[in-house]
Every structure is written in C-alpha cells, then in structure tokens.
Motif scaffolding. Structure first.
Motif, PDB file in Angstrom:
ATOM      1  N   PHE A  84       0.915  -0.973   0.700  1.00  0.00           N
ATOM      2  CA  PHE A  84       0.607  -0.472   0.261  1.00  0.00           C
ATOM      3  C   PHE A  84       0.633   1.495   0.110  1.00  0.00           C
ATOM      4  CE2 PHE A  84      -4.215  -1.730   2.473  1.00  0.00           C
ATOM      5  CZ  PHE A  84      -4.113  -2.665   1.006  1.00  0.00           C
ATOM      6  N   ARG A  85       1.847   1.265   0.325  1.00  0.00           N
ATOM      7  CA  ARG A  85       2.557   2.188   0.718  1.00  0.00           C
ATOM      8  C   ARG A  85       4.174   1.889   0.306  1.00  0.00           C
ATOM      9  NH1 ARG A  85      -0.458   1.119   4.692  1.00  0.00           N
ATOM     10  NH2 ARG A  85      -2.018   1.725   5.191  1.00  0.00           N
ATOM     11  N   PRO A  86       5.264   3.348   0.110  1.00  0.00           N
ATOM     12  CA  PRO A  86       6.041   2.757  -0.392  1.00  0.00           C
ATOM     13  C   PRO A  86       6.840   3.104   1.093  1.00  0.00           C
ATOM     14  CG  PRO A  86       5.228   4.628  -1.677  1.00  0.00           C
ATOM     15  CD  PRO A  86       4.446   4.008  -0.288  1.00  0.00           C
ATOM     16  N   PRO A  87       7.906   1.852   1.786  1.00  0.00           N
ATOM     17  CA  PRO A  87       8.197   2.180   2.610  1.00  0.00           C
ATOM     18  C   PRO A  87       9.009   3.360   3.260  1.00  0.00           C
ATOM     19  CG  PRO A  87      10.056   1.240   1.507  1.00  0.00           C
ATOM     20  CD  PRO A  87       8.765   1.756   0.354  1.00  0.00           C
ATOM     21  N   ALA A  88       9.716   4.597   2.897  1.00  0.00           N
ATOM     22  CA  ALA A  88      10.341   5.467   3.049  1.00  0.00           C
ATOM     23  C   ALA A  88       8.661   6.359   4.427  1.00  0.00           C
ATOM     24  CB  ALA A  88      10.645   6.345   2.427  1.00  0.00           C
ATOM     25  N   MET A  89       7.363   6.456   3.308  1.00  0.00           N
ATOM     26  CA  MET A  89       6.499   6.808   3.658  1.00  0.00           C
ATOM     27  C   MET A  89       5.616   6.234   4.546  1.00  0.00           C
ATOM     28  SD  MET A  89       4.293   9.563   3.140  1.00  0.00           S
ATOM     29  CE  MET A  89       4.037  10.002   1.710  1.00  0.00           C
ATOM     30  N   LEU A  90       6.226   5.153   4.741  1.00  0.00           N
ATOM     31  CA  LEU A  90       5.597   4.070   6.067  1.00  0.00           C
ATOM     32  C   LEU A  90       6.578   4.328   7.354  1.00  0.00           C
ATOM     33  CD1 LEU A  90       4.016   2.373   7.102  1.00  0.00           C
ATOM     34  CD2 LEU A  90       5.757   0.268   6.334  1.00  0.00           C
ATOM     35  N   ALA A  91       7.924   4.389   7.328  1.00  0.00           N
ATOM     36  CA  ALA A  91       8.691   4.667   8.114  1.00  0.00           C
ATOM     37  C   ALA A  91       8.533   6.002   8.881  1.00  0.00           C
ATOM     38  CB  ALA A  91      10.104   5.346   7.863  1.00  0.00           C
ATOM     39  N   LYS A  92       7.866   7.056   7.727  1.00  0.00           N
ATOM     40  CA  LYS A  92       7.673   8.157   8.515  1.00  0.00           C
ATOM     41  C   LYS A  92       6.191   7.950   9.403  1.00  0.00           C
ATOM     42  CE  LYS A  92       9.404  11.997   7.386  1.00  0.00           C
ATOM     43  NZ  LYS A  92       9.684  13.055   8.613  1.00  0.00           N
ATOM     44  N   ILE A  93       5.089   7.818   8.938  1.00  0.00           N
ATOM     45  CA  ILE A  93       4.275   7.882   9.449  1.00  0.00           C
ATOM     46  C   ILE A  93       4.174   7.350  10.749  1.00  0.00           C
ATOM     47  CG2 ILE A  93       2.192   6.362   9.375  1.00  0.00           C
ATOM     48  CD1 ILE A  93       1.912   6.711   5.861  1.00  0.00           C
ATOM     49  N   ALA A  94       4.895   5.447  10.519  1.00  0.00           N
ATOM     50  CA  ALA A  94       5.310   5.144  11.680  1.00  0.00           C
ATOM     51  C   ALA A  94       6.083   5.764  13.692  1.00  0.00           C
ATOM     52  CB  ALA A  94       5.776   3.769  11.848  1.00  0.00           C
ATOM     53  N   THR A  95       6.795   6.464  12.465  1.00  0.00           N
ATOM     54  CA  THR A  95       7.649   7.558  13.155  1.00  0.00           C
ATOM     55  C   THR A  95       6.631   7.884  14.165  1.00  0.00           C
ATOM     56  OG1 THR A  95      10.133   7.129  12.027  1.00  0.00           O
ATOM     57  CG2 THR A  95       9.689   9.473  13.387  1.00  0.00           C
ATOM     58  N   THR A  96       5.574   9.055  13.145  1.00  0.00           N
ATOM     59  CA  THR A  96       4.718   9.801  13.723  1.00  0.00           C
ATOM     60  C   THR A  96       3.310   9.448  14.961  1.00  0.00           C
ATOM     61  OG1 THR A  96       4.874  10.922  12.082  1.00  0.00           O
ATOM     62  CG2 THR A  96       3.300  11.534  13.372  1.00  0.00           C
ATOM     63  N   TRP A 152      15.067   5.148  10.486  1.00  0.00           N
ATOM     64  CA  TRP A 152      14.866   5.135  11.677  1.00  0.00           C
ATOM     65  C   TRP A 152      16.136   5.821  12.533  1.00  0.00           C
ATOM     66  CZ3 TRP A 152      11.205   1.016  13.050  1.00  0.00           C
ATOM     67  CH2 TRP A 152       9.629   0.828  12.806  1.00  0.00           C
ATOM     68  N   THR A 153      16.730   4.705  12.605  1.00  0.00           N
ATOM     69  CA  THR A 153      18.270   4.887  13.063  1.00  0.00           C
ATOM     70  C   THR A 153      19.456   5.519  12.426  1.00  0.00           C
ATOM     71  OG1 THR A 153      19.287   2.821  11.708  1.00  0.00           O
ATOM     72  CG2 THR A 153      17.878   2.482  13.689  1.00  0.00           C
ATOM     73  N   GLU A 154      19.613   6.108  11.143  1.00  0.00           N
ATOM     74  CA  GLU A 154      21.311   6.760  10.699  1.00  0.00           C
ATOM     75  C   GLU A 154      21.158   7.773  10.487  1.00  0.00           C
ATOM     76  OE1 GLU A 154      22.084   5.468   6.973  1.00  0.00           O
ATOM     77  OE2 GLU A 154      21.676   3.007   7.698  1.00  0.00           O
ATOM     78  N   ASP A 155      22.170   8.857  11.465  1.00  0.00           N
ATOM     79  CA  ASP A 155      21.793  10.596  11.209  1.00  0.00           C
ATOM     80  C   ASP A 155      22.093  11.166   9.989  1.00  0.00           C
ATOM     81  OD1 ASP A 155      21.184   9.553  14.106  1.00  0.00           O
ATOM     82  OD2 ASP A 155      23.971   9.127  14.593  1.00  0.00           O
ATOM     83  N   LYS A 156      22.708   9.865   9.088  1.00  0.00           N
ATOM     84  CA  LYS A 156      23.501  10.756   7.710  1.00  0.00           C
ATOM     85  C   LYS A 156      22.492  10.006   6.528  1.00  0.00           C
ATOM     86  CE  LYS A 156      26.628  12.833   9.282  1.00  0.00           C
ATOM     87  NZ  LYS A 156      26.490  14.712   9.586  1.00  0.00           N
ATOM     88  N   ALA A 170      17.483   9.595   1.427  1.00  0.00           N
ATOM     89  CA  ALA A 170      16.847   9.825   2.393  1.00  0.00           C
ATOM     90  C   ALA A 170      17.249   9.494   4.142  1.00  0.00           C
ATOM     91  CB  ALA A 170      16.748   7.495   2.162  1.00  0.00           C
ATOM     92  N   PHE A 171      15.958  10.569   4.043  1.00  0.00           N
ATOM     93  CA  PHE A 171      16.857  10.256   5.853  1.00  0.00           C
ATOM     94  C   PHE A 171      15.708  10.958   6.184  1.00  0.00           C
ATOM     95  CE2 PHE A 171      17.775  14.334   9.344  1.00  0.00           C
ATOM     96  CZ  PHE A 171      18.561  13.793   9.925  1.00  0.00           C
ATOM     97  N   GLY A 172      15.417  10.221   7.741  1.00  0.00           N
ATOM     98  CA  GLY A 172      14.617  10.467   9.220  1.00  0.00           C
ATOM     99  C   GLY A 172      14.910  11.334   9.827  1.00  0.00           C
ATOM    100  N   HIS A 181      14.874   1.282  17.878  1.00  0.00           N
ATOM    101  CA  HIS A 181      13.538   2.055  17.217  1.00  0.00           C
ATOM    102  C   HIS A 181      12.464   0.651  17.592  1.00  0.00           C
ATOM    103  CE1 HIS A 181      14.795  -2.319  15.486  1.00  0.00           C
ATOM    104  NE2 HIS A 181      15.205  -2.276  15.051  1.00  0.00           N
ATOM    105  N   PRO A 182      11.586   0.832  17.029  1.00  0.00           N
ATOM    106  CA  PRO A 182      10.101   0.400  17.911  1.00  0.00           C
ATOM    107  C   PRO A 182      10.664  -1.179  16.707  1.00  0.00           C
ATOM    108  CG  PRO A 182       9.554   2.534  16.524  1.00  0.00           C
ATOM    109  CD  PRO A 182      10.879   2.446  16.312  1.00  0.00           C
ATOM    110  N   PRO A 183      10.101  -1.748  17.791  1.00  0.00           N
ATOM    111  CA  PRO A 183      10.127  -2.721  17.366  1.00  0.00           C
ATOM    112  C   PRO A 183       8.936  -3.888  16.137  1.00  0.00           C
ATOM    113  CG  PRO A 183       9.344  -3.176  20.376  1.00  0.00           C
ATOM    114  CD  PRO A 183       9.093  -1.816  19.276  1.00  0.00           C
ATOM    115  N   ILE A 184       9.611  -4.366  15.453  1.00  0.00           N
ATOM    116  CA  ILE A 184       9.332  -5.181  13.658  1.00  0.00           C
ATOM    117  C   ILE A 184       9.111  -6.337  14.139  1.00  0.00           C
ATOM    118  CG2 ILE A 184       9.950  -5.480  11.755  1.00  0.00           C
ATOM    119  CD1 ILE A 184      12.308  -2.805  11.785  1.00  0.00           C
TER     120      ILE A 184
END
Length: 294
Positions: A84-96, A152-156, A170-172, A181-184
């Motif tokens: 349903f969602r590109p993974p980078a978009m999902l990462a942003k949603i899940a972080t929120t 979720w974890t990288e600083d650059k 890509a950057f979160g 990071h949240p459990p997967i």
C-alpha cells in the motif's frame, strides 16, 4: 531449562463494519485493564467480511487517533500491507505514531493480501494500486524492512538502490521515541516470508486455527534463524486467535494450546459489534480463565 516468556495478551479490533466511536470505546476501556497489554487494527481499505460496501477505516490514520486517546497500551497495525505505501513513507507515518503514543508502537508489516479472501484483492484496483506477483512482493518486503530501519536509526542522508525500491537522499527526522527503533513485527506463514522474519523481525505473528501447522512454521523459523546465525529465541512468537463470544471455553482452549506451543504473545480478535464492557469480558473470561479479578 529455557526461559519461558510470560504471556502478553492483546486485542484486535478490525476497523470494518463498525463506527469510529465503537473502536475508540473498546480501546479506552482496554487501556484501563492491566491484563490487556496491546491492541491492534488491520490494514484493509475495503471490508473483507460482511457488507462489501460497508465502512472500513484506513488503519494508520485511525491508529494515530487511538494513540492520542490512550496512555498505556502498546499498539500497532496487524499487519501493514507493504503493497500500500512506499517504505520511506511508511517509516515517516510510523515514526509519527510512535511519537504521538509516547513510544508505544510495534510496527506490524507483511507482504500484503494473499489470494484469499478474494474480497481483499478488489481494494487494489479500487484505489489504483498495483498488485504484483508474490515473488516481487516478498522481495519488496525485505527491502522495505531494511529501508525503514535505516531511516529510523541513521544520522545522515543515504541513497538506496534496491531491486524494488530506490531512494536518493533518504533521511528520517524526527526519529522514533523508541531506541534503537520500534519493535518490528512481521506477519505471515510462507517459507519465503519466514526467511525475512529470521533476518528482520523482533516479533513474528501467524493466524491461529491449525496449531500443528503453527508449530511446524515455528520450527521452520528456528531453522532459518540458525542458518543465519541468529538466536531463534530473539524473535517473540505471536498468534492471532479469533474470539468466540458465545463459546469462551473454545477460545480459552486455543489460548492454552498457543501458550504450550511457545507463543506467549496472544492477539484476541474481537467480533463486531462490540458489546458494552467487552474488554473487561476478555480479561475475565479469556485471560483470567473464567475467574474474574475485581
């Protein structure tokens, strides 16, 4: 003797054929009951049962609303369709959602709808979403787990050049509350999915029903973990059990079987409509074995 994790019970409220306020009522009640430790939605855009034209809510939007209305429950979508969602978009949603909840998110994810139930396929065409073959979907899931964890974890900022996903810069930011990071949680039962579970998951969920098959799949996951040098005990075993409202003893027996099979993370799927004080009923009749604690 090997350590046996204590049971952790949760509920699933599939957000179809129900009203928002019905789901909110159940989650608010469950949030006050210590025996219920986690709560879940599913990820379908149209109903997969009951009236095909009935209501169905988008899982992650609803989850964020429920995260803001609860204080204690761990929460998630069981499981997010990676289609349903590109993974980078999902990462942003899940972080929120992790931030809104104060660090209570478990990221549930899977390949996406299987051929059954057939009703699950219509939502792709109805929303203009492609439905790729299984091999492509499985490969996409493996890459998605890598991308999400890195965001979720990288600083650059980083580039990612996968077979199925390509990202540039890509950057979160912000990062999730939970560190690292949240459990997967990965859901599924196929051997191809279990190989991804072995590499990426903190929890693995499988639908209940055939406990012998559940045990076989768990043994296969053990083998895949061993092959890549990972301790199988590092992955919590989770099972979804459908609740029988009028035959609680049937559900209690299924819970006992699951615990005996080494599945301490129990998700109890509640049938709609939800009776008044259904969460208390779950605690009294199912979790406490018919011996209410008041």
């Amino acid at each position: 003797m090997p350590h046996t994790p204590r049971p952790r019970f949760g509920i699933m409220t599939a957000p179809m054929q129900v009203d928002y306020h019905d789901v909110l009522r159940v989650w608010r009640e469950a949030d006050t009951i210590p025996e219920i430790e986690h709560a879940w939605l599913f990820d379908h855009l149209m109903p997969i049962g009951g009236d095909p034209d009935g209501p169905a809510f988008e899982g992650w939007t609803l989850l964020s609303a429920l995260a803001a209305q609860t204080r204690r429950l761990r929460l998630g979508v069981m499981v997010t369709s990676n289609r349903f969602r590109p993974p980078a978009m999902l990462a942003k949603i899940a972080t929120t959602v992790d931030i809104v909840s104060g660090g209570r998110l478990d990221l549930g994810i899977g390949v996406g709808s299987r051929p059954h139930p057939p009703a699950a396929h219509r939502e792709y065409a109805a929303h203009g979403l492609p439905f790729h073959d299984t091999a492509q979907a499985v490969g996409s899931l493996a890459e998605a787990c890598t991308v999400i964890r890195r965001l979720w974890t990288e600083d650059k900022p980083f580039d990612f050049h996968g077979t199925h996903h390509q990202l540039t810069g890509a950057f979160g930011n912000p990062k999730p509350v939970q560190r690292p990071h949240p459990p997967i949680l990965i859901g599924g039962r196929s051997s191809a999915t279990l190989r991804i579970v072995a590499e990426h998951a903190d929890l693995w969920n499988i639908p209940g029903g055939d406990i012998d098959d559940v045990v076989r799949r768990s043994a296969l996951l053990d083998r895949y973990c061993t092959e890549i040098g990972r301790d199988p005990a590092a992955i919590t075993r989770s099972i979804h059990l459908s609740v029988s409202s009028d035959r609680p003893s049937t559900t209690r027996n299924a819970i006992a079987e699951a615990l005996d099979a080494g599945f301490p993370h129990i998700v109890l799927g509640l049938p709609a409509p939800y009776p008044t004080e259904v969460a208390r009923w779950v605690a009294d009749e199912l979790i406490n074995g018919g011996h209410p604690r008041r």
